[in-house]
Scaffold this motif. Structure first.
Motif, PDB file in Angstrom:
ATOM      1  N   VAL A  87       0.875  -1.173   0.000  1.00  0.00           N
ATOM      2  CA  VAL A  87       0.000   0.000   0.000  1.00  0.00           C
ATOM      3  C   VAL A  87       0.909   1.220   0.000  1.00  0.00           C
ATOM      4  N   ILE A  88       0.700   2.100  -0.968  1.00  0.00           N
ATOM      5  CA  ILE A  88       1.569   3.275  -1.118  1.00  0.00           C
ATOM      6  C   ILE A  88       0.746   4.528  -0.875  1.00  0.00           C
ATOM      7  N   PHE A  89       1.094   5.254   0.184  1.00  0.00           N
ATOM      8  CA  PHE A  89       0.449   6.535   0.475  1.00  0.00           C
ATOM      9  C   PHE A  89       1.317   7.647  -0.105  1.00  0.00           C
ATOM     10  N   VAL A  90       0.696   8.517  -0.871  1.00  0.00           N
ATOM     11  CA  VAL A  90       1.467   9.528  -1.604  1.00  0.00           C
ATOM     12  C   VAL A  90       0.944  10.940  -1.350  1.00  0.00           C
ATOM     13  N   GLY A  91       0.222  11.145  -0.242  1.00  0.00           N
ATOM     14  CA  GLY A  91      -0.319  12.480   0.009  1.00  0.00           C
ATOM     15  C   GLY A  91      -0.552  12.717   1.482  1.00  0.00           C
ATOM     16  N   TYR A  92      -1.020  13.897   1.781  1.00  0.00           N
ATOM     17  CA  TYR A  92      -1.269  14.285   3.170  1.00  0.00           C
ATOM     18  C   TYR A  92      -2.386  13.450   3.774  1.00  0.00           C
ATOM     19  N   ALA A  93      -2.211  13.037   5.026  1.00  0.00           N
ATOM     20  CA  ALA A  93      -3.238  12.289   5.749  1.00  0.00           C
ATOM     21  C   ALA A  93      -3.538  13.018   7.054  1.00  0.00           C
ATOM     22  N   ALA A  94      -4.731  13.559   7.160  1.00  0.00           N
ATOM     23  CA  ALA A  94      -5.110  14.316   8.355  1.00  0.00           C
ATOM     24  C   ALA A  94      -5.267  13.393   9.548  1.00  0.00           C
ATOM     25  N   GLU A  95      -5.117  13.959  10.737  1.00  0.00           N
ATOM     26  CA  GLU A  95      -5.284  13.186  11.959  1.00  0.00           C
ATOM     27  C   GLU A  95      -6.675  12.574  11.999  1.00  0.00           C
ATOM     28  N   GLY A  96      -6.737  11.304  12.445  1.00  0.00           N
ATOM     29  CA  GLY A  96      -8.012  10.624  12.587  1.00  0.00           C
ATOM     30  C   GLY A  96      -8.463   9.869  11.353  1.00  0.00           C
ATOM     31  N   THR A  97      -7.811  10.085  10.205  1.00  0.00           N
ATOM     32  CA  THR A  97      -8.215   9.375   8.985  1.00  0.00           C
ATOM     33  C   THR A  97      -7.609   7.975   8.975  1.00  0.00           C
ATOM     34  N   LEU A  98      -8.230   7.075   8.212  1.00  0.00           N
ATOM     35  CA  LEU A  98      -7.712   5.711   8.118  1.00  0.00           C
ATOM     36  C   LEU A  98      -6.287   5.702   7.581  1.00  0.00           C
ATOM     37  N   ALA A  99      -6.015   6.562   6.595  1.00  0.00           N
ATOM     38  CA  ALA A  99      -4.654   6.635   6.059  1.00  0.00           C
ATOM     39  C   ALA A  99      -3.648   6.969   7.152  1.00  0.00           C
ATOM     40  N   ARG A 100      -3.975   7.956   7.982  1.00  0.00           N
ATOM     41  CA  ARG A 100      -3.054   8.365   9.052  1.00  0.00           C
ATOM     42  C   ARG A 100      -2.875   7.230  10.070  1.00  0.00           C
ATOM     43  N   ILE A 101      -3.954   6.514  10.381  1.00  0.00           N
ATOM     44  CA  ILE A 101      -3.888   5.414  11.345  1.00  0.00           C
ATOM     45  C   ILE A 101      -2.937   4.332  10.842  1.00  0.00           C
ATOM     46  N   ILE A 102      -3.031   3.998   9.549  1.00  0.00           N
ATOM     47  CA  ILE A 102      -2.147   2.979   8.975  1.00  0.00           C
ATOM     48  C   ILE A 102      -0.706   3.488   8.923  1.00  0.00           C
ATOM     49  N   ILE A 103      -0.538   4.724   8.480  1.00  0.00           N
ATOM     50  CA  ILE A 103       0.798   5.319   8.387  1.00  0.00           C
ATOM     51  C   ILE A 103       1.484   5.347   9.748  1.00  0.00           C
ATOM     52  N   ASP A 104       0.697   5.606  10.797  1.00  0.00           N
ATOM     53  CA  ASP A 104       1.267   5.691  12.148  1.00  0.00           C
ATOM     54  C   ASP A 104       1.581   4.328  12.757  1.00  0.00           C
ATOM     55  N   GLY A 105       1.344   3.238  11.998  1.00  0.00           N
ATOM     56  CA  GLY A 105       1.812   1.935  12.433  1.00  0.00           C
ATOM     57  C   GLY A 105       0.791   0.998  13.034  1.00  0.00           C
ATOM     58  N   ALA A 106      -0.497   1.236  12.786  1.00  0.00           N
ATOM     59  CA  ALA A 106      -1.519   0.339  13.333  1.00  0.00           C
ATOM     60  C   ALA A 106      -1.284  -1.092  12.861  1.00  0.00           C
ATOM     61  N   LYS A 107      -1.445  -2.037  13.770  1.00  0.00           N
ATOM     62  CA  LYS A 107      -1.310  -3.456  13.429  1.00  0.00           C
ATOM     63  C   LYS A 107      -2.614  -4.046  12.912  1.00  0.00           C
ATOM     64  N   GLU A 108      -3.713  -3.330  13.172  1.00  0.00           N
ATOM     65  CA  GLU A 108      -5.023  -3.808  12.753  1.00  0.00           C
ATOM     66  C   GLU A 108      -5.948  -2.603  12.594  1.00  0.00           C
ATOM     67  N   VAL A 109      -6.800  -2.659  11.581  1.00  0.00           N
ATOM     68  CA  VAL A 109      -7.781  -1.597  11.369  1.00  0.00           C
ATOM     69  C   VAL A 109      -9.144  -2.230  11.157  1.00  0.00           C
ATOM     70  N   LYS A 110     -10.172  -1.404  11.277  1.00  0.00           N
ATOM     71  CA  LYS A 110     -11.535  -1.889  11.082  1.00  0.00           C
ATOM     72  C   LYS A 110     -12.075  -1.358   9.765  1.00  0.00           C
ATOM     73  N   LEU A 111     -12.543  -2.276   8.917  1.00  0.00           N
ATOM     74  CA  LEU A 111     -13.096  -1.924   7.607  1.00  0.00           C
ATOM     75  C   LEU A 111     -14.400  -2.684   7.407  1.00  0.00           C
TER      76      LEU A 111
END
Length: 459
Positions: free
Chosen positions: A363-387
């Motif tokens: 998964v390649i993130f190529v832009g700004y991710a605001a706090e609280g967004t799923l992108a930011r959660i993954i970027i910050d190192g979450a081991k698991e997310v809810k989808l």
């Protein structure tokens, strides 16, 4: 003469600034708040002014956080004119209609699942968006002054952020006083492949300035492109897919450009299957081809000679929902670009559901991710997310490549401000508090203000 701040005040999204002069009320942008869940309530809240009292809206560019509440403004009584560049007008129409459609879909989903009046209550519908489109009037050209009212003139300047983006200077005269008030909009970095560099005016008394990346610089673009191409190559060699949450405007077209160049240089296989799974991004790419006047001369020349700068040998456009669902069957060798860029909604969430748990994928993130967004959660190192109600482990390789940002970094922002003359007041907006504070430390504290929501100041 007064200015008040009704969005992007000590936060990144929701740009909305009001200037009052000679009894006229001029709004600069009317954007949507994006990111945290509670911002749903912020979007539905009163604007902080009477929409019916607004005479004009000057739009800097077509990103949702700058134009996304225009249909709500019209719904609540605005009957004035909206002025933008030609490219911004075309893109804003696309963005607003897409936002209305998504809100309608989410509201219908809530109704189907018995959640009437739930979190996805639509702010506006397609008819409201079309009503907002009807309010667009004069088209602005860069560096050509437009008289709005006696004593009030607006001039648009290239901002280099996305196609048609602008900084806007208001020249105001009232009771013998004159002020030049410059709104940066979102400022792009220098030396991008598609757009011209930002072109600020040389004189301003007051500057209202974005600070999205006021605390840091971006990685070198060439290094970012090489990392991007390498990440795509390696996912293919591992037998996986690449999922790229991407913004439909500018980022998608820039990535297509780099993928084409990578293939032509032999750094990627020409048979690589690339899926653009975003109806809005597909339409935005067509709008790019329609506006060579807003691009770098080299790019405009390619289009003029019949070359498509975004064409790839195996590029597939998936507009229909069933076409998007069919991508779930592809287990390897695909590059899937889909919105939203912050993974807050859209088709990319389905692709993350199918690929995020697979270690052979990237998964390649190529832009700004605001706090609280799923992108930011993954970027910050979450081991698991809810989808979609499922707990999904994060096993795919996560790449964060911030060198592609359409926002200027700290050094570029300082260079831009240095070219605005010697403003006596600088209002910092459109940034997280830590970013604004870091940028403010390099400026004269007597001249800098970081306004809070709905604060008003004399000009």
């Amino acid at each position: 003469m007064r200015i008040s701040f009704h969005g992007a005040a000590q936060e990144v999204t929701g740009s909305c600034h009001l200037v009052t002069c000679r009894g006229r009320n001029i709004l600069i942008d009317c954007g949507m708040f994006q990111g945290r869940h509670e911002l749903v309530d912020d979007n539905a809240a009163p604007f902080g002014f009477d929409p019916a009292a607004i005479d004009l809206v000057l739009l800097t560019h077509a990103h949702l956080d700058h134009c996304g509440r225009l249909p709500l403004l019209v719904k609540r009584g605005f009957r004035g004119e909206i002025i933008a560049t030609s490219a911004t007008r075309d893109l804003a129409r696309l963005v607003m209609l897409d936002a209305a459609h998504l809100q309608e879909e989410e509201e219908r989903h809530d109704h189907r699942h018995g959640r009437n009046g739930g979190a996805h209550r639509a702010l506006y519908d397609t008819m409201d968006a079309l009503d907002a489109v009807d309010r667009f009037g004069r088209e602005a050209a860069y560096r050509e002054p437009l008289e709005l009212f006696p004593g009030i003139t607006a001039t648009y300047f290239e901002a280099g952020h996305i196609l048609g983006s602008a900084s806007i200077r208001l020249d105001l005269e009232e009771h013998g006083q004159r002020r030049k008030v410059l709104f940066s909009g979102d400022i792009g970095p220098d030396d991008r492949p598609l757009l011209n560099d930002p072109d600020p005016p040389g004189d301003a008394d007051v500057v209202v300035m974005e600070t999205t990346y006021g605390d840091r610089d971006h990685r070198d673009l060439d290094a970012s492109v090489e990392e991007f191409l390498s990440a795509v190559r390696h996912a293919g060699s591992r037998g996986g897919n690449v999922v790229i949450p991407t913004f439909a405007l500018e980022r998608t077209q820039e990535l297509l450009w780099f993928l084409r160049e990578g293939m032509e240089a032999g750094k990627l296989p020409r048979a690589l299957e690339v899926f653009l799974d975003s109806p809005m991004a597909i339409s935005a790419t067509r709008i790019f081809q329609r506006h060579p006047e807003a691009m770098r001369p080299e790019l405009a020349g390619m289009i003029a000679h019949g070359r498509d700068p975004f064409a790839l040998p195996q590029l597939h456009f998936t507009r229909e929902t069933q076409e998007s669902i069919a991508l779930n069957e592809i287990r390897s060798g695909a590059v899937i670009m889909a919105g939203s860029g912050m993974a807050t909604g859209g088709r990319v969430r389905h692709h993350l559901l199918r690929n995020l748990a697979r270690p052979e994928c990237s998964v390649i993130f190529v832009g700004y991710a605001a706090e609280g967004t799923l992108a930011r959660i993954i970027i910050d190192g979450a081991k698991e997310v809810k989808l979609f109600g499922e707990h999904v482990p994060v096993r795919a390789r996560i790449h964060t490549i911030n060198g592609f940002s359409a926002h200027a970094g700290r050094a570029d922002l300082h260079r831009w401000l240095a070219r605005t003359g010697n403003p006596r007041k600088v209002f910092l907006v459109h940034g997280e508090p830590k970013s604004m504070q870091a940028f403010a430390r390099d400026l004269d504290p007597e001249r800098v203000t970081m306004p809070k929501p709905h604060e008003s100041y004399a000009l």
